[in-house]
Structures are given as structure tokens and as C-alpha cells.
Design a protein around this motif. Structure first.
Motif, PDB file in Angstrom:
ATOM      1  N   SER A 104       0.826  -1.200   0.000  1.00 36.05           N
ATOM      2  CA  SER A 104       0.000   0.000   0.000  1.00 36.05           C
ATOM      3  C   SER A 104       0.866   1.258   0.000  1.00 36.05           C
ATOM      4  CB  SER A 104      -0.922  -0.008   1.223  1.00 36.05           C
ATOM      5  OG  SER A 104      -1.807   1.085   1.203  1.00 36.05           O
ATOM      6  N   LEU A 148       2.504   1.708  -3.442  1.00 40.48           N
ATOM      7  CA  LEU A 148       1.579   2.285  -4.426  1.00 40.48           C
ATOM      8  C   LEU A 148       1.472   3.795  -4.255  1.00 40.48           C
ATOM      9  CD1 LEU A 148      -1.417  -0.228  -4.608  1.00 40.48           C
ATOM     10  CD2 LEU A 148       0.120   0.430  -6.466  1.00 40.48           C
ATOM     11  N   ILE A 168      -3.641   1.541  -1.079  1.00 45.77           N
ATOM     12  CA  ILE A 168      -4.104   0.361  -1.803  1.00 45.77           C
ATOM     13  C   ILE A 168      -5.629   0.356  -1.938  1.00 45.77           C
ATOM     14  CG2 ILE A 168      -4.379  -1.170   0.189  1.00 45.77           C
ATOM     15  CD1 ILE A 168      -2.990  -3.349  -1.504  1.00 45.77           C
TER      16      ILE A 168
END
Length: 542
Positions: free
Chosen positions: A265, A268, A500
Motif C-alpha cells: 500500500s 503504491l 491500496i
């Protein structure tokens, strides 16, 4: 190896990691940097600034200059001290941050830089509102810009307090609050006096100092091991409790499936967030054309690649010469790795340079953030919403300067308020906000002809709202020993970074809003935007 300084750091009654003359040397070097850069800002600034001069330096910088400024704007204290410390303690897992930051710039190079430069004038709102209903879209873009820059700036200002404790041996809350205020006043002076041109030169000087500092440390460090990197790595493994495991994934992020998911997460957010950071996007307007905008990103990628390779050596060198346990026991924890190593390899002089570069890093970053926020308010809200595009140029610049004063005051108070708290999440949160609210709408605006006003508003506000709600309900705020409120527990969301979840939500809601809307797209505006984005024809009209 000589560990007298390290032992002194452990045994000192006030937990100082500095030699007796360290704070004085660091303060003198920092004061010299501030005086020189303020003089430089004054010299390069225009006495009568138009909006183009104040917000975009009149498009007068070359790709190489702007690339250095991009590096100076992007490489924060977290990049300098945090990544080196993470590598010293966690090895391979710490270096993953560097990889994420570098990969992120490919989005700017391949998808955004050229089209952004050709389509807009000063802010992200110019691009998003080009073929949409201008008032609601500019308002949303300004809200997003102000939210992201405020969160990012609070983290930098609070980081100034931590650096004071680390490098100037000021441990009292009042002393750190004073330094946060001083940093805020200096950054506002940069913006008020120099505008974009002055701020850009500060960032270029800061980038040069940063590269000189890490280069010197790298050369001195490798020299201590006979210019044999393998020998350095052997000592690093011997002085880290994890041994040779630091050369493979898993030391920090391999403990559980949830920990690995949290890292995905965060990754990203870091990789996708750079393409939506307002202060990075605004730098593409300081060059004369799209070709120079692309060159800016190429220069930024190469200079930052060299920087992150140096931090890799510095991180393992800190583990080898200082030792991971000593780093973790020192004030500042992981952030103390680079200063400890600087004193170990270069004495008080190199430690003073590290201190000055660390403060210069904060000043350059917060100055860029302040200018971006003030430009968004003055250009998007005042000039285009309140005055409906009929504002006088001098008046817009004056409003931007007043806004910079207000932003400076608020950021000082915010930095003092969160000083000593768990602030590491704030930078990651700013990246998550940027990826969620800005990147989705930017890419859709530039590449999807059907994308419309409803989709833009749905994308921005869903990204901002989902990020905020998920962070409030995460272990960052409650439910963990290092939470902001450790005595409370309302952590319903298990991850520390919401990227995420919030990034897909933004892309999805932007698409749904577009498809559900009955608004008819403006075909002429779509064609004009496409031609302008690809060719640059009409870009100088604004």
C-alpha cells in the motif's frame, strides 16, 4: 576502528550525539547558508513581478536547471536522513523506498510532463478545468492542492524540530518550537522576496550542496575500507543484529502478511503519488517548452539516481562504522545514522555540513510548498473564482504574498502542534492524497475524451475523503503504542497507509461519475486540448 564519539553519544548525560563544539559549528554553517541564499533570492528576483514571473519564473529556466530544482524540491530530509538510516537498520528493505521514488518519476516523464506544460499556465487547476466547468473544478483542484501541501508542509516543519534535537542539541519543547518558527519565517521570506525564480535558485543551491555532501561522505567512507565495497558490506553485516539477512528482503516487511500488504500500500502511494504532487507539477511551468519539461525530468531522474546510490553506501557504511545498535540508541533513532557517520569519517567539519544540508533541505522543500499553495489560492480561487478571470496581475501577486504569510503562520503552528508526535506517516499520507485525488483526474483529463466535470469532482473528493477516513480509522491515529492517541482504540482499518484502497476508489469513482453524468462534452475544447497537449500550439496564450 575509533568509536570514541559513539561511546560519548551513549554515555552523555543529556543524550547528545554531538561533540562539544558541534552545535556552534552547525549553527554557524546554517546561518551562512541562509544569508547567502537570501542575498541570492534578492538579486535574482524581479522588483515588479507579473503573475508569470511570480508563479512560473517567466518560463526562463533550462531543463538542466529545472531538473536540479526538481531534485531540490523533491529530496526532503526524509530522503537524506531517513533512507540512509533505514538502510543502516533494515538493509535491503530500507533501500526499497529509493527504488519506489525513482520509478515514480517515469509517470511524470512518459505521461505528464509534456502535456502538463503545454496545457496549463501556473497550477494543476489550469489543466483540470481546461475543458470542464471551470468554477467547481478549480475549487476542487484548489482544495486538493491546499490539503496535500498542508499535510506535506506540516511533516517538514515538525521534522525541523526533530533535526534541532539531533544536530543542534536543543531538546526542550520551547527551543524546538522557536526553531520551527525560524524555519517558517525564513521560508516565507524566500517566497515573498523571490517568488518562483528565487525559490528555484534556493532549490538548485540546496541540491548542489546535498549532492556535494553525500558525494564527500561516500568517497571518504569507501576510502576507509580501501575502496573495497565488499569489505564495507562484510562489516555492515557484522555490526547489524540481523547479520547477512540485511542483504535480502524481509527484515522489515517480512514479518506477516499484513505487514507485507501495508508495504504494498505504501509503495503504491509513493510510486503513483509523485505524479500528483502539486509542487512537483508546478515546476513544469518554469521552462519555456515541452522539450525542456521532459529534459527536466531526465535530469531529475539521473541526479536522484546518483543520490540514492550514495545513500545506499552511506546506509551500509553507517552500519559498518557506527553499528546498528548505537544508531537506534542515539537521539533521533534511524535519523541519526548519517550524522553519526559524518562525524566518524569527517569529524566536526563534515558533521556541520550534514547539519547545514539537512536544514537547507527543509527550507527548500517548504518554500516550494508555500509557493504552490499560495499560487493555487491566488490563481485558482481569487483570480478565477472570485474575480471570474478579470483580476489585475499585480493584485493577484499581492494576494499570493498575503496567502504565503497566512500559510506560513498556520504551518508554524501545525508543526509545533505535532512536534514529537508520530509524523512519519504524514509524508506517506501526502503521497496517498496526491495519488488518489490528483493522479486519477489528471490522467483521465489528458487521455479520456469522454471525461467530464462530474467525473473530475467525484474523483478528487472521493480520493480526499477516503484517504482521510481510512487514516483516521488506522493504527496511525489509535490502537498502537506509536499512535497519535495510544490510549484509545478505534482502528477499524488495519493498514497504516490507505493507498491500496483509496487510489482505486478515486479512479473508480471518477469513471462512474463520468458515465452517470448527462453532461454533454465540448468537442471543440477536447480537440483544442488534445492538439495543444501534443504539439504545444497555443500554450503561450494561457
Amino acid at each position: 576502528m575509533n568509536h570514541a564519539f559513539v561511546l560519548a553519544a551513549r554515555e552523555s548525560s543529556d543524550d547528545s550525539l554531538l561533540p562539544a563544539d558541534g552545535p556552534a559549528v552547525n549553527t554557524a554553517i546554517f546561518a551562512g547558508f541562509v544569508l547567502i541564499t537570501l542575498f541570492l533570492v534578492y538579486r535574482v528576483s524581479s522588483r515588479r513581478s507579473t503573475t508569470a514571473d511570480y508563479f512560473a519564473a517567466g518560463g526562463s529556466f533550462t531543463g538542466a536547471q529545472n531538473g536540479m530544482a526538481l531534485s531540490g524540491d523533491f529530496l526532503s530530509a526524509a530522503s537524506f536522513l531517513g533512507i540512509a538510516g533505514a538502510i543502516a537498520v533494515h538493509g535491503y528493505d530500507g533501500f526499497l523506498y529509493s527504488i519506489g521514488f525513482l520509478v515514480a518519476w517515469l509517470i511524470n516523464l512518459l505521461l505528464i510532463a509534456e502535456r502538463m506544460r503545454n496545457t496549463g499556465r501556473f497550477t494543476m487547476g489550469d489543466v483540470l478545468s481546461f475543458r470542464m466547468r471551470k468554477r467547481p473544478v478549480r475549487a476542487a483542484a484548489a482544495v486538493s492542492t491546499l490539503a496535500i501541501t498542508f499535510v506535506y508542509m506540516i511533516a517538514q516543519m515538525a521534522g525541523a524540530g526533530g533535526l534541532v534535537a539531533l544536530l543542534l542539541d536543543v531538546h526542550s519543547t520551547g527551543g524546538q518550537a522557536i526553531v520551527i518558527a525560524v524555519v517558517g519565517v525564513i521560508m516565507v521570506l524566500y517566497v515573498l522576496v523571490g517568488g518562483m525564480k528565487g525559490t528555484t535558485w534556493v532549490q538548485i543551491v540546496k541540491a548542489g550542496l546535498l549532492f556535494l555532501c553525500v558525494g564527500m561522505m561516500t568517497i571518504f567512507l569507501i576510502g576507509k575500507f580501501g575502496y573495497n565495497p565488499s569489505k564495507l558490506l562484510v562489516y555492515a553485516a557484522e555490526n547489524n543484529p540481523n547479520g547477512r539477512d540485511i542483504f535480502a528482503p524481509g527484515v522489515q516487511y517480512g514479518l506477516s502478511a499484513m505487514t507485507r500488504l501495508d508495504f504494498v500500500s505504501l509503495s503504491l502511494a509513493l510510486v503513483l503519488g509523485v505524479g500528483g504532487l502539486p509542487h512537483v507539477l508546478m515546476r513544469f511551468y518554469t521552462v519555456p517548452n515541452a522539450k525542456e519539461a521532459r529534459r527536466s525530468v531526465v535530469w531529475a531522474v539521473w541526479t536522484m539516481s546518483a543520490f540514492y546510490l550514495c545513500t545506499l553506501i552511506i546506509g551500509f557504511g553507517a552500519a559498518a562504522l557506527v553499528g546498528t545498535p548505537t544508531i537506534l540508541d542515539a537521539p533521533g533513532g534511524e535519523n541519526s545514522a548519517a550524522p553519526l557517520l559524518a562525524y566518524e569519517v569527517g569529524g566536526t567539519f563534515l558533521l556541520g555540513i550534514v547539519a547545514a544540508v539537512a536544514f537547507a533541505t527543509i527550507l527548500a522543500v517548504v518554500a516550494g510548498l508555500t509557493l504552490t499553495a499560495s499560487a493555487s489560492f491566488a490563481h485558482d480561487i481569487y483570480a478565477n473564482l472570485i474575480k471570474d478571470g478579470n483580476a489585475d496581475s499585480d493584485r493577484v501577486v499581492r494576494v499570493a504574498r498575503y496567502t504565503a504569510l497566512g500559510i506560513g503562520g498556520v504551518s508554524i503552528l501545525g508543526g509545533i502542534a505535532v512536534n514529537g508526535q508520530n509524523i512519519a506517516f504524514l509524508v506517506g499520507l501526502a503521497f496517498a492524497f496526491a495519488a488518489s485525488a490528483n493522479l486519477s483526474t489528471l490522467l483521465y483529463s489528458l487521455f479520456w475524451r469522454r471525461f467530464n466535470t462530474a467525473g473530475t469532482l467525484w474523483g478528487i473528493y472521493s480520493g480526499l475523503a477516503s484517504c482521510l477516513v481510512l487514516v483516521v480509522l488506522s493504527p496511525v491515529v489509535s490502537g498502537a503504542p506509536d499512535s497519535i492517541f495510544p490510549g484509545m482504540d478505534f482502528a477499524l482499518f488495519p493498514l497504516r497507509n490507505p493507498g491500496i484502497v483509496s487510489i482505486p476508489i478515486s479512479f473508480l469513482f471518477a469513471a462512474i461519475g463520468t458515465l452517470l453524468s448527462t453532461e454533454k462534452p465540448d468537442a471543440d475544447k477536447q480537440d483544442e486540448m488534445e492538439v495543444r497537449a501534443l504539439t504545444g500550439i497555443g500554450a503561450d496564450k494561457g
